[in-house]
Design a protein around this motif. Structure first.
Motif, PDB file in Angstrom:
ATOM      1  N   LEU A   1       0.821  -1.209   0.000  1.00  0.00           N
ATOM      2  CA  LEU A   1       0.000   0.000   0.000  1.00  0.00           C
ATOM      3  C   LEU A   1       0.853   1.256   0.000  1.00  0.00           C
ATOM      4  O   LEU A   1       1.845   1.343   0.742  1.00  0.00           O
ATOM      5  CB  LEU A   1      -0.887   0.057   1.249  1.00  0.00           C
ATOM      6  N   ALA A   2       0.456   2.220  -0.832  1.00  0.00           N
ATOM      7  CA  ALA A   2       0.902   3.587  -0.640  1.00  0.00           C
ATOM      8  C   ALA A   2       0.045   4.122   0.503  1.00  0.00           C
ATOM      9  O   ALA A   2      -1.136   4.433   0.325  1.00  0.00           O
ATOM     10  CB  ALA A   2       0.691   4.398  -1.915  1.00  0.00           C
ATOM     11  N   THR A   3       0.603   4.177   1.688  1.00  0.00           N
ATOM     12  CA  THR A   3      -0.170   4.421   2.898  1.00  0.00           C
ATOM     13  C   THR A   3      -0.964   5.718   2.787  1.00  0.00           C
ATOM     14  O   THR A   3      -0.393   6.769   2.474  1.00  0.00           O
ATOM     15  CB  THR A   3       0.770   4.505   4.117  1.00  0.00           C
ATOM     16  N   PRO A   4      -2.269   5.676   3.037  1.00  0.00           N
ATOM     17  CA  PRO A   4      -3.055   6.907   2.998  1.00  0.00           C
ATOM     18  C   PRO A   4      -2.724   7.799   4.191  1.00  0.00           C
ATOM     19  O   PRO A   4      -2.036   7.388   5.130  1.00  0.00           O
ATOM     20  CB  PRO A   4      -4.499   6.399   3.084  1.00  0.00           C
ATOM     21  N   VAL A   5      -3.178   9.032   4.124  1.00  0.00           N
ATOM     22  CA  VAL A   5      -3.082  10.017   5.215  1.00  0.00           C
ATOM     23  C   VAL A   5      -1.671  10.583   5.330  1.00  0.00           C
ATOM     24  O   VAL A   5      -1.486  11.799   5.379  1.00  0.00           O
ATOM     25  CB  VAL A   5      -3.540   9.433   6.582  1.00  0.00           C
ATOM     26  N   VAL A   6      -0.641   9.730   5.366  1.00  0.00           N
ATOM     27  CA  VAL A   6       0.706  10.188   5.686  1.00  0.00           C
ATOM     28  C   VAL A   6       1.379  10.912   4.522  1.00  0.00           C
ATOM     29  O   VAL A   6       2.353  11.634   4.726  1.00  0.00           O
ATOM     30  CB  VAL A   6       1.593   9.019   6.167  1.00  0.00           C
ATOM     31  N   ILE A   7       0.883  10.691   3.318  1.00  0.00           N
ATOM     32  CA  ILE A   7       1.345  11.409   2.130  1.00  0.00           C
ATOM     33  C   ILE A   7       0.081  11.800   1.367  1.00  0.00           C
ATOM     34  O   ILE A   7      -0.715  10.923   1.023  1.00  0.00           O
ATOM     35  CB  ILE A   7       2.221  10.531   1.223  1.00  0.00           C
ATOM     36  N   GLN A   8      -0.104  13.077   1.102  1.00  0.00           N
ATOM     37  CA  GLN A   8      -1.328  13.514   0.437  1.00  0.00           C
ATOM     38  C   GLN A   8      -0.970  14.311  -0.817  1.00  0.00           C
ATOM     39  O   GLN A   8      -0.754  15.519  -0.769  1.00  0.00           O
ATOM     40  CB  GLN A   8      -2.203  14.327   1.396  1.00  0.00           C
ATOM     41  N   ILE A   9      -0.897  13.579  -1.930  1.00  0.00           N
ATOM     42  CA  ILE A   9      -0.532  14.185  -3.209  1.00  0.00           C
ATOM     43  C   ILE A   9      -1.796  14.571  -3.959  1.00  0.00           C
ATOM     44  O   ILE A   9      -2.718  13.747  -4.095  1.00  0.00           O
ATOM     45  CB  ILE A   9       0.310  13.206  -4.037  1.00  0.00           C
ATOM     46  N   PRO A  10      -1.900  15.793  -4.438  1.00  0.00           N
ATOM     47  CA  PRO A  10      -3.092  16.206  -5.180  1.00  0.00           C
ATOM     48  C   PRO A  10      -3.377  15.279  -6.348  1.00  0.00           C
ATOM     49  O   PRO A  10      -2.477  14.880  -7.089  1.00  0.00           O
ATOM     50  CB  PRO A  10      -2.725  17.618  -5.664  1.00  0.00           C
ATOM     51  N   GLY A  11      -4.652  14.902  -6.489  1.00  0.00           N
ATOM     52  CA  GLY A  11      -5.045  14.005  -7.564  1.00  0.00           C
ATOM     53  C   GLY A  11      -4.938  12.540  -7.202  1.00  0.00           C
ATOM     54  O   GLY A  11      -5.452  11.686  -7.925  1.00  0.00           O
ATOM     55  N   VAL A  12      -4.275  12.229  -6.100  1.00  0.00           N
ATOM     56  CA  VAL A  12      -4.140  10.850  -5.636  1.00  0.00           C
ATOM     57  C   VAL A  12      -4.845  10.666  -4.297  1.00  0.00           C
ATOM     58  O   VAL A  12      -5.615   9.727  -4.112  1.00  0.00           O
ATOM     59  CB  VAL A  12      -2.655  10.436  -5.511  1.00  0.00           C
ATOM     60  N   ALA A  13      -4.589  11.566  -3.359  1.00  0.00           N
ATOM     61  CA  ALA A  13      -5.219  11.473  -2.041  1.00  0.00           C
ATOM     62  C   ALA A  13      -6.705  11.770  -2.129  1.00  0.00           C
ATOM     63  O   ALA A  13      -7.159  12.582  -2.935  1.00  0.00           O
ATOM     64  CB  ALA A  13      -4.543  12.437  -1.072  1.00  0.00           C
ATOM     65  N   SER A  14      -7.491  11.112  -1.289  1.00  0.00           N
ATOM     66  CA  SER A  14      -8.924  11.363  -1.186  1.00  0.00           C
ATOM     67  C   SER A  14      -9.181  12.443  -0.145  1.00  0.00           C
ATOM     68  O   SER A  14      -8.373  12.658   0.768  1.00  0.00           O
ATOM     69  CB  SER A  14      -9.666  10.079  -0.792  1.00  0.00           C
ATOM     70  N   SER A  15     -10.326  13.122  -0.265  1.00  0.00           N
ATOM     71  CA  SER A  15     -10.605  14.278   0.591  1.00  0.00           C
ATOM     72  C   SER A  15     -10.679  13.924   2.075  1.00  0.00           C
ATOM     73  O   SER A  15     -10.338  14.737   2.935  1.00  0.00           O
ATOM     74  CB  SER A  15     -11.904  14.952   0.144  1.00  0.00           C
ATOM     75  N   TRP A  16     -11.115  12.697   2.417  1.00  0.00           N
ATOM     76  CA  TRP A  16     -11.246  12.329   3.829  1.00  0.00           C
ATOM     77  C   TRP A  16      -9.908  12.305   4.554  1.00  0.00           C
ATOM     78  O   TRP A  16      -9.859  12.466   5.790  1.00  0.00           O
ATOM     79  CB  TRP A  16     -11.905  10.949   3.963  1.00  0.00           C
ATOM     80  N   GLU A  17      -8.813  12.127   3.813  1.00  0.00           N
ATOM     81  CA  GLU A  17      -7.511  11.973   4.445  1.00  0.00           C
ATOM     82  C   GLU A  17      -7.070  13.230   5.197  1.00  0.00           C
ATOM     83  O   GLU A  17      -6.348  13.144   6.192  1.00  0.00           O
ATOM     84  CB  GLU A  17      -6.471  11.583   3.410  1.00  0.00           C
TER      85      GLU A  17
ATOM     86  N   GLY B   1       1.716  20.506  -7.172  1.00  0.00           N
ATOM     87  CA  GLY B   1       1.993  19.202  -7.765  1.00  0.00           C
ATOM     88  C   GLY B   1       2.359  18.141  -6.755  1.00  0.00           C
ATOM     89  O   GLY B   1       1.962  16.975  -6.886  1.00  0.00           O
ATOM     90  N   ARG B   2       3.086  18.530  -5.717  1.00  0.00           N
ATOM     91  CA  ARG B   2       3.605  17.554  -4.747  1.00  0.00           C
ATOM     92  C   ARG B   2       2.737  17.429  -3.511  1.00  0.00           C
ATOM     93  O   ARG B   2       2.840  16.435  -2.773  1.00  0.00           O
ATOM     94  CB  ARG B   2       5.021  17.940  -4.314  1.00  0.00           C
ATOM     95  N   GLY B   3       1.906  18.442  -3.231  1.00  0.00           N
ATOM     96  CA  GLY B   3       1.211  18.472  -1.955  1.00  0.00           C
ATOM     97  C   GLY B   3       2.145  18.931  -0.854  1.00  0.00           C
ATOM     98  O   GLY B   3       3.349  19.161  -1.069  1.00  0.00           O
ATOM     99  N   THR B   4       1.592  19.080   0.358  1.00  0.00           N
ATOM    100  CA  THR B   4       2.381  19.581   1.482  1.00  0.00           C
ATOM    101  C   THR B   4       2.401  18.631   2.675  1.00  0.00           C
ATOM    102  O   THR B   4       3.158  18.854   3.620  1.00  0.00           O
ATOM    103  CB  THR B   4       1.833  20.940   1.953  1.00  0.00           C
ATOM    104  N   THR B   5       1.600  17.584   2.659  1.00  0.00           N
ATOM    105  CA  THR B   5       1.512  16.671   3.803  1.00  0.00           C
ATOM    106  C   THR B   5       2.459  15.495   3.622  1.00  0.00           C
ATOM    107  O   THR B   5       2.256  14.660   2.735  1.00  0.00           O
ATOM    108  CB  THR B   5       0.076  16.159   3.992  1.00  0.00           C
ATOM    109  N   TYR B   6       3.498  15.468   4.433  1.00  0.00           N
ATOM    110  CA  TYR B   6       4.462  14.369   4.443  1.00  0.00           C
ATOM    111  C   TYR B   6       4.820  14.090   5.900  1.00  0.00           C
ATOM    112  O   TYR B   6       5.604  14.822   6.497  1.00  0.00           O
ATOM    113  CB  TYR B   6       5.729  14.734   3.652  1.00  0.00           C
ATOM    114  N   TRP B   7       4.227  13.055   6.453  1.00  0.00           N
ATOM    115  CA  TRP B   7       4.557  12.678   7.820  1.00  0.00           C
ATOM    116  C   TRP B   7       5.986  12.161   7.863  1.00  0.00           C
ATOM    117  O   TRP B   7       6.471  11.539   6.911  1.00  0.00           O
ATOM    118  CB  TRP B   7       3.602  11.608   8.325  1.00  0.00           C
ATOM    119  N   ASP B   8       6.674  12.413   8.973  1.00  0.00           N
ATOM    120  CA  ASP B   8       8.048  11.945   9.098  1.00  0.00           C
ATOM    121  C   ASP B   8       8.083  10.426   9.020  1.00  0.00           C
ATOM    122  O   ASP B   8       7.371   9.736   9.762  1.00  0.00           O
ATOM    123  CB  ASP B   8       8.639  12.403  10.428  1.00  0.00           C
ATOM    124  N   PRO B   9       8.921   9.856   8.153  1.00  0.00           N
ATOM    125  CA  PRO B   9       8.874   8.403   7.958  1.00  0.00           C
ATOM    126  C   PRO B   9       9.353   7.599   9.161  1.00  0.00           C
ATOM    127  O   PRO B   9       8.818   6.519   9.436  1.00  0.00           O
ATOM    128  CB  PRO B   9       9.771   8.167   6.735  1.00  0.00           C
TER     129      PRO B   9
END
Length: 288
Positions: free
Chosen positions: A5-21, A59-67
């Motif tokens: 899985l490309a883990t949801p929530v922790v990375i939110q790329i426009p066009g890929v992430a869903s609004s609930w995240e 293009g990249r989004g701004t949400t990137y949780w620390d890995p």
């Protein structure tokens, strides 16, 4: 093909992430990770960006949780699923820093780390952190070689072009005798780097035609991983399209898949996850 899985929530790329995240909480993330673990998905991912330049955000989004923090948390909520950094930027860290931090994660998780690494592509982020930009490729190559010497050793020794160390103790270190290293990127050079210095390639931002061209021009080493990503999948609403998309990745040469899943809530995501597992393996049983 192994399905991760490309883990949801922790990375939110426009066009890929869903609004609930955007409004999802830690409990949602933990429940999804635990379910993916029970269903037999092979891995979860998390990327690294310290700060994204404002001009790159569309293009990249701004949400990137620390890995490191994120995958350590998920390690405590799972038991089998592997933990993939996708990717750690080599130029932001000394190799022994990576070896200590992610070697500790490997130990905490019982040997479930896959270390995804990359050269980096945001000059502003390099400048912010005081990291060298112009020779980042050469530094990354040397860092990769140093990491291979250090990840599973308490007394690593390395003498390279940019990094040298000896007479140092790194404890704890990784418990795997050889931590898999996947190299990310979108160039031919990244694929060559992965083949020469790593155990797999995890490309991004490439068309089917380009992937076909790049992979068709090389003879991959035995056991080499090719981790390809999907667009958002809808296994409940469009099961045949989902299977077709997975099949196309296999045809391209994928040995691993980073699946993104379309959903309108955390609960719906979990339903989609169950449906995807059943599509990929009709004999699956939750909790097996």
């Amino acid at each position: 093909m192994r399905l991760g899985l490309a883990t949801p929530v922790v990375i939110q790329i426009p066009g890929v992430a869903s609004s609930w995240e955007a409004a999802a909480g830690v409990d949602d993330l933990a429940q999804i990770a635990a379910l993916a673990d029970r269903l037999g998905f092979t891995h979860l991912t998390c990327s690294e960006h310290v700060a994204v330049p404002a001009h790159a955000a569309p293009g990249r989004g701004t949400t990137y949780w620390d890995p490191l923090a994120t995958l350590a948390f998920l390690a405590g909520r799972t038991s089998q699923i592997r933990l993939v950094t996708s990717v750690v930027v080599l130029g932001y860290h000394h190799p022994l820093e990576i070896a200590k931090r992610y070697g500790t994660l490997d130990r905490l998780s019982g040997g479930r780390l896959i270390l995804g690494v990359g050269v980096g592509s945001l000059r502003e982020e390099f400048d912010l952190l005081g990291s060298a930009w112009d020779d980042r490729g050469a530094r990354a190559d040397d860092s990769l070689t140093a990491l291979r010497a250090a990840l599973s050793q308490t007394r690593p020794v390395y003498h390279g072009s940019h990094y040298q160390f000896a007479d140092m103790v790194v404890e704890p270190c990784a418990v795997q005798s050889r931590v898999p290293i996947w190299v990310g990127g979108h160039t031919r050079r990244s694929l060559r780097r992965a083949m020469q210095l790593g155990d797999g390639w995890t490309p991004f931002g490439l068309s089917v035609a380009t992937l076909t061209e790049y992979l068709g021009a090389v003879d991959l080493p035995e056991g080499f991983a090719v981790a390809l990503s999907t667009p958002p999948l809808d296994p409940i609403g469009s099961p045949q399209q989902t299977l077709d998309r997975l099949g196309r990745l296999v045809d391209l040469g994928a040995t691993e898949v980073n699946a993104s899943i379309a959903a309108h809530s955390a609960a719906h995501y979990q339903d989609q996850l169950r449906a995807l597992a059943e599509l990929a393996d009709p004999s699956y049983r939750e909790g097996r």
